[in-house]
Structures are given as C-alpha cells and as structure tokens.
Design an enzyme around this catalytic site. Structure first.
Site, PDB file in Angstrom:
ATOM      1  N   GLY A 144    -122.339  74.426  47.090  1.00 24.02           N
ATOM      2  CA  GLY A 144    -121.905  73.058  46.870  1.00 24.02           C
ATOM      3  C   GLY A 144    -120.685  73.014  45.979  1.00 24.02           C
ATOM      4  N   CYS A 145    -120.512  71.927  45.260  1.00 21.74           N
ATOM      5  CA  CYS A 145    -119.368  71.775  44.356  1.00 21.74           C
ATOM      6  C   CYS A 145    -119.327  72.932  43.369  1.00 21.74           C
ATOM      7  CB  CYS A 145    -119.479  70.447  43.613  1.00 21.74           C
ATOM      8  SG  CYS A 145    -118.172  70.193  42.383  1.00 21.74           S
ATOM      9  N   PHE A 146    -118.167  73.589  43.274  1.00 20.81           N
ATOM     10  CA  PHE A 146    -118.104  74.798  42.450  1.00 20.81           C
ATOM     11  C   PHE A 146    -118.119  74.542  40.954  1.00 20.81           C
ATOM     12  CE2 PHE A 146    -113.272  75.296  43.747  1.00 20.81           C
ATOM     13  CZ  PHE A 146    -112.947  74.100  43.118  1.00 20.81           C
ATOM     14  N   TRP A 147    -117.917  73.313  40.514  1.00 15.21           N
ATOM     15  CA  TRP A 147    -117.952  73.033  39.073  1.00 15.21           C
ATOM     16  C   TRP A 147    -119.325  73.362  38.488  1.00 15.21           C
ATOM     17  CZ3 TRP A 147    -115.673  67.417  39.531  1.00 15.21           C
ATOM     18  CH2 TRP A 147    -114.307  67.493  39.849  1.00 15.21           C
TER      19      TRP A 147
END
Length: 211
Positions: free
Chosen positions: A51-54
C-alpha cells in the site's frame, strides 16, 4: 485516457520515463544512513510493497537489525519515474520500501511476519481506501533463498487466513527484484517529518504462523 485502476498497464503503453534518476540528497531521517550507498557486505536486501509507502516504511526503520530503509518505485516499466507518474497508473510500478538488514540480528521470517500481518494481501490493486495498481501487495527478492522462503510464507499465511474463514486468495506478487527507483526526498521517512501524516495500513487481524 487514464488506465483502469485495477489493471496493470501494458509495457508498450507505459510512459517512456527519462534517463536521469532521482538521487536522495539527504541522509535517513531516523538512523542517518546514506540512502544511495552500497549495502554493507554480509547484509541482505529485500523490497516490499503493502500500500502507501509512507506507513509501510515506518513499520521497519526502528527494528533491531534494520540498517536502512528507503521508499521508491519498482515492478513496472517506466525508467526513473516520478511520484505523479506512478500515481497515474501509467508506469506499472508499485510503491515499495527497500529494506537493508543484518540477517544475523533480524531474520527474513521476522520481516515477512510483519509484512503479512500489517496489511491485507488479498485486495489486489488496492490497499484499504487506496485504489490503484501502485498500491498492490508485492515482495521483490534479491536471492533465490529469499524467493523460496517468500513463496513458502505466502502459502503459510493463506492457510492461516483460511483457518479463520477468510478464504479470499492472496494476491501478493512475489518475484525476483528488478530495478529499484528512489522516490523523491519529500517521501523518504515521510512520517518522521510529518508525524500526523496519512497512514492507511490495516491488517486482517490474522497472525502469521510459520509451517
């Protein structure tokens, strides 16, 4: 026309990209390592997307045995993509975290346990409310042994899901790693710089049990 968010773009229709790469200009915001240095000898590297890499990067950077983490793009066709291009769905890349670790301190099993338990690997081209091919679940390996274990771990987690009456098939892409492209400085260790920033990670609630 924008590509369908649930289907990977074909190589021949992907953006052409550029010859110039994005090079991190700042050290790791947590541990001070130089992001584009060669990994130390006897250390290992694996690339994961969930998912979102953050939020995915934050899971790993403080673990004992983790030498460095960096976010970037991999698994697609466009050389040296930008964040905006990846988000367009026209590069084929997923948002990923490159993890460099000391296998004498932290094992691949420990890393992949956190991977499986911290997102939903059955959702195809999305993760929670984040929809698009760049959010697909991936494991990109750098050695044959990693590849074998990653495939085995997928079978283990599928069995764990089925035991909890969650029978959707795991869609995680498991392949030998191709080129890793660094994301822009703004995205590296984003949730250190922006502690209240977005994190859409959410697991299934099912534990990973090695077989």
């Amino acid at each position: 026309m924008s590509p369908n968010k649930h289907n990977l773009i074909a190589p021949e229709t992907a953006l052409i990209g550029r010859a110039t790469s994005i090079t991190p200009s700042l050290p790791h915001a947590v541990n001070g390592t130089i992001l584009n240095d060669e990994k130390p000898s006897n250390y290992s590297e694996i690339i994961i997307g969930m998912g979102c890499f953050w939020g995915a990067e934050r899971l790993f950077w403080n673990l004992p045995g983790i030498y460095s983490t960096a976010v970037g793009y991999s698994g697609g066709f466009t050389p040296n993509p930008t964040y905006e291009e990846v988000c367009s769905g026209k590069t084929g890349h997923s948002e990923v975290v490159r993890i460099i670790y000391d296998p004498l301190i932290i094992s691949l099993e420990q890393i992949l346990t956190l991977f499986w338990e911290s997102h939903n690997p059955t959702q195809g081209m999305q993760q929670g409310n984040d929809i698009g091919t760049q959010y697909r679940s991936v494991i990109y390996t750098t050695t044959p042994n990693q590849l074998t274990y990653a495939q085995h771990s997928k079978q283990c987690y599928q069995q764990s899901l089925e035991q909890q009456q969650l029978e959707s098939p795991i869609t995680t892409e498991i392949e030998p790693a191709g080129t890793f492209y660094f994301a822009e400085d703004y995205h590296q260790q984003y949730l250190v710089k922006n502690p209240n920033g977005y994190c859409g990670l959410g697991g299934t609630g099912v534990c990973f049990i090695p077989l």
